[in-house]
Design a protein around this motif. Structure first.
Motif, PDB file in Angstrom:
ATOM      1  N   HIS A   1     -43.752 -49.705   2.930  1.00 26.69           N
ATOM      2  CA  HIS A   1     -43.566 -49.872   4.367  1.00 26.69           C
ATOM      3  C   HIS A   1     -42.304 -49.158   4.830  1.00 26.69           C
ATOM      4  CE1 HIS A   1     -46.081 -53.671   3.921  1.00 26.69           C
ATOM      5  NE2 HIS A   1     -46.670 -53.031   4.919  1.00 26.69           N
TER       6      HIS A   1
ATOM      7  N   THR B   1     -56.437 -53.639   4.197  1.00 27.25           N
ATOM      8  CA  THR B   1     -57.528 -53.439   3.233  1.00 27.25           C
ATOM      9  C   THR B   1     -58.799 -52.923   3.885  1.00 27.25           C
ATOM     10  OG1 THR B   1     -58.229 -55.751   3.435  1.00 27.25           O
ATOM     11  CG2 THR B   1     -56.617 -55.234   1.722  1.00 27.25           C
TER      12      THR B   1
ATOM     13  N   MET C   1     -49.129 -42.394  -5.564  1.00 25.02           N
ATOM     14  CA  MET C   1     -48.694 -43.263  -4.482  1.00 25.02           C
ATOM     15  C   MET C   1     -47.844 -44.413  -5.058  1.00 25.02           C
ATOM     16  SD  MET C   1     -49.379 -43.380  -1.146  1.00 25.02           S
ATOM     17  CE  MET C   1     -51.041 -42.766  -0.894  1.00 25.02           C
TER      18      MET C   1
ATOM     19  N   ALA D   1     -47.148 -49.267   7.639  1.00 22.42           N
ATOM     20  CA  ALA D   1     -47.378 -48.482   6.436  1.00 22.42           C
ATOM     21  C   ALA D   1     -46.829 -47.074   6.638  1.00 22.42           C
ATOM     22  CB  ALA D   1     -48.864 -48.438   6.111  1.00 22.42           C
TER      23      ALA D   1
ATOM     24  N   HIS E   1     -48.003 -51.977  -1.399  1.00 17.50           N
ATOM     25  CA  HIS E   1     -47.847 -50.666  -0.762  1.00 17.50           C
ATOM     26  C   HIS E   1     -46.514 -50.575  -0.022  1.00 17.50           C
ATOM     27  CE1 HIS E   1     -50.023 -53.118   2.294  1.00 17.50           C
ATOM     28  NE2 HIS E   1     -49.207 -52.520   3.142  1.00 17.50           N
TER      29      HIS E   1
ATOM     30  N   ARG F   1     -41.000 -51.197  -0.806  1.00 17.46           N
ATOM     31  CA  ARG F   1     -42.185 -52.018  -1.032  1.00 17.46           C
ATOM     32  C   ARG F   1     -41.817 -53.503  -0.952  1.00 17.46           C
ATOM     33  NH1 ARG F   1     -45.305 -51.045  -6.008  1.00 17.46           N
ATOM     34  NH2 ARG F   1     -43.753 -49.581  -6.817  1.00 17.46           N
TER      35      ARG F   1
ATOM     36  N   TYR G   1     -52.605 -43.489   4.391  1.00 20.55           N
ATOM     37  CA  TYR G   1     -51.499 -44.432   4.447  1.00 20.55           C
ATOM     38  C   TYR G   1     -51.183 -44.929   3.048  1.00 20.55           C
ATOM     39  CZ  TYR G   1     -51.441 -44.265   9.483  1.00 20.55           C
ATOM     40  OH  TYR G   1     -51.312 -43.820  10.774  1.00 20.55           O
ATOM     41  N   SER G   2     -50.087 -45.649   2.937  1.00 20.36           N
ATOM     42  CA  SER G   2     -49.539 -45.975   1.623  1.00 20.36           C
ATOM     43  C   SER G   2     -50.382 -46.970   0.834  1.00 20.36           C
ATOM     44  CB  SER G   2     -48.104 -46.500   1.769  1.00 20.36           C
ATOM     45  OG  SER G   2     -47.969 -47.390   2.848  1.00 20.36           O
ATOM     46  N   MET G   3     -51.487 -47.436   1.402  1.00 24.37           N
ATOM     47  CA  MET G   3     -52.471 -48.191   0.643  1.00 24.37           C
ATOM     48  C   MET G   3     -53.452 -47.255  -0.035  1.00 24.37           C
ATOM     49  SD  MET G   3     -51.582 -49.260   3.812  1.00 24.37           S
ATOM     50  CE  MET G   3     -52.981 -48.914   4.860  1.00 24.37           C
ATOM     51  N   ASN G   4     -53.253 -45.932   0.164  1.00 29.40           N
ATOM     52  CA  ASN G   4     -54.187 -44.880  -0.249  1.00 29.40           C
ATOM     53  C   ASN G   4     -55.514 -45.026   0.489  1.00 29.40           C
ATOM     54  OD1 ASN G   4     -54.680 -42.482  -1.496  1.00 29.40           O
ATOM     55  ND2 ASN G   4     -54.876 -43.307  -3.566  1.00 29.40           N
TER      56      ASN G   4
ATOM     57  N   ALA H   1     -47.040 -47.679  -6.089  1.00 26.91           N
ATOM     58  CA  ALA H   1     -47.843 -48.889  -6.254  1.00 26.91           C
ATOM     59  C   ALA H   1     -47.638 -49.387  -7.668  1.00 26.91           C
ATOM     60  CB  ALA H   1     -49.329 -48.625  -5.999  1.00 26.91           C
TER      61      ALA H   1
END
Length: 349
Positions: free
Chosen positions: A51, A147, A340, A90, A49, A35, A271-274, A342
């Motif tokens: 990477h 986003t 996740m 991501a 998030h 991250r 993706y890792s931003m959910n 975060a």
């Protein structure tokens, strides 16, 4: 017929005959999964998030433009020795119905142009179209928005996903990147053995700024879209760049059982931003040695082959796979996770 469409058609029919369309296409294995994000969150540990980063091992949380990755890196996880650039995206996760998450594994790329061997990571393309000006020292950019939640805000010709019904890319599926049935959204179909993600960067530069506050305004897309080397540039961004394209193969074959999928209607792959495919994005920091990339474009260097006319040399997979970097934001990102990664350090499930 667009150049990329023609390339794909020729490739599908004639294998390596597609080499007449010269472009760089090469493997980059994972350098580190962590991250950090020196473009959007410079100097920050445990960014919002996760990477996956590939390229030169000089990668760090600030990436000071005054420091040249080509000079500071002692190895690169990419197959071209002269490429110490950094590329990152991501990470795709599978969301189990019990609430836990696991990173979706990745496989190397195959296809009519020849297999590429990766330890995670991605494949990089530099596609010229006519006379192109290589990136300058200190150049960086990104494409996509981490986003974004609206598929309609994404040009499907530049950022897309493909449901790959073959267990590998040796059996080619579909046509040119970001055409046909490709979608902005991440496919949700148990028939998908792989999900191919494509990220295509802008090809037009204002000729002045190596970066911009949003890391996007100094570049622009040309006319048209897709992997065609980029169309004509607008007057505001008149300098034609090589077209950079990322290609990733996410192996979803182990998650085809719908009994594993969430029951609340949420997406099984995020993706890792959910978030889903609309939030797909890629970051780029230039780090080729000297004028090697310009020479590669000028001399028609092709695929992942050594190119003496440009001074390009390649290294075997065992060598670039061995180029790794210790996490700067340490946390366990492997295996099943309770949530996740975060906020605080990730915890095992």
């Amino acid at each position: 017929m667009h150049r990329a469409t023609l390339l794909a058609a020729v490739a599908a029919l004639a294998g390596n005959a597609a080499a007449q369309f010269n472009m760089l296409r090469f493997a980059c294995s994972q350098l580190v999964v962590e991250r950090t994000d020196p473009l959007v969150n410079p100097g920050q540990f445990y960014t919002p998030h996760l990477h996956q980063i590939v390229g030169g091992n000089a990668f760090n949380i600030t990436m000071d433009p005054a420091n040249d990755p080509a000079e500071q890196s002692t190895c690169t996880s990419c197959s071209f020795v002269q490429d110490k650039s950094n590329y990152w995206t991501a990470v795709m996760f599978f969301h189990h119905r019990n609430g836990s998450y696991i990173r979706v594994p990745q496989i190397g790329n195959g296809g009519p142009q020849g297999a590429l061997i990766n330890d995670g990571g991605l494949d990089i393309y530099y596609i010229p179209s006519g006379r192109t000006t290589a990136f300058k020292k200190g150049f960086r950019m990104l494409t996509g928005s981490a986003t974004n939640t609206n598929d309609n805000n994404v040009n499907r010709g530049n950022i897309c996903h493909r449901c790959w019904t073959s267990p590998n890319e040796n059996t080619f599926v579909g046509g040119a990147p970001c055409t046909g049935s490709d979608t902005v959204a991440i496919p949700k179909d148990p028939r998908c053995k792989l999900i191919r993600q494509t990220l295509i960067f802008p090809t037009c530069w204002d000729g002045k700024n190596l970066d911009s506050p949003d890391h996007q305004s100094h570049v622009a897309y040309g006319q048209g879209s897709g992997a065609n080397g980029g169309g004509a540039c607008p007057s505001s961004h008149p300098v034609k760049l090589p077209q950079v394209m990322y290609e990733l193969m996410w192996d979803v074959s182990k998650f085809a059982d719908r009994n594993m999928w969430p029951t609340d209607g949420s997406d099984p792959f995020v993706y890792s931003m959910n978030l889903g495919g609309a939030a797909a994005h890629g970051d780029y920091v230039f780090g080729w040695e000297g004028d090697s990339l310009q020479k590669a474009m000028d001399n028609g260097c092709n695929l992942n082959n050594a190119c003496p006319s440009a001074g390009l040399t390649t290294q075997p997979p065992a060598q670039y796979n061995a180029c790794k970097k210790k996490q700067q934001a340490p946390e366990d990102v492997n295996g099943w996770l309770q949530a996740m990664p975060a906020g605080e350090v990730a915890m095992k499930a």
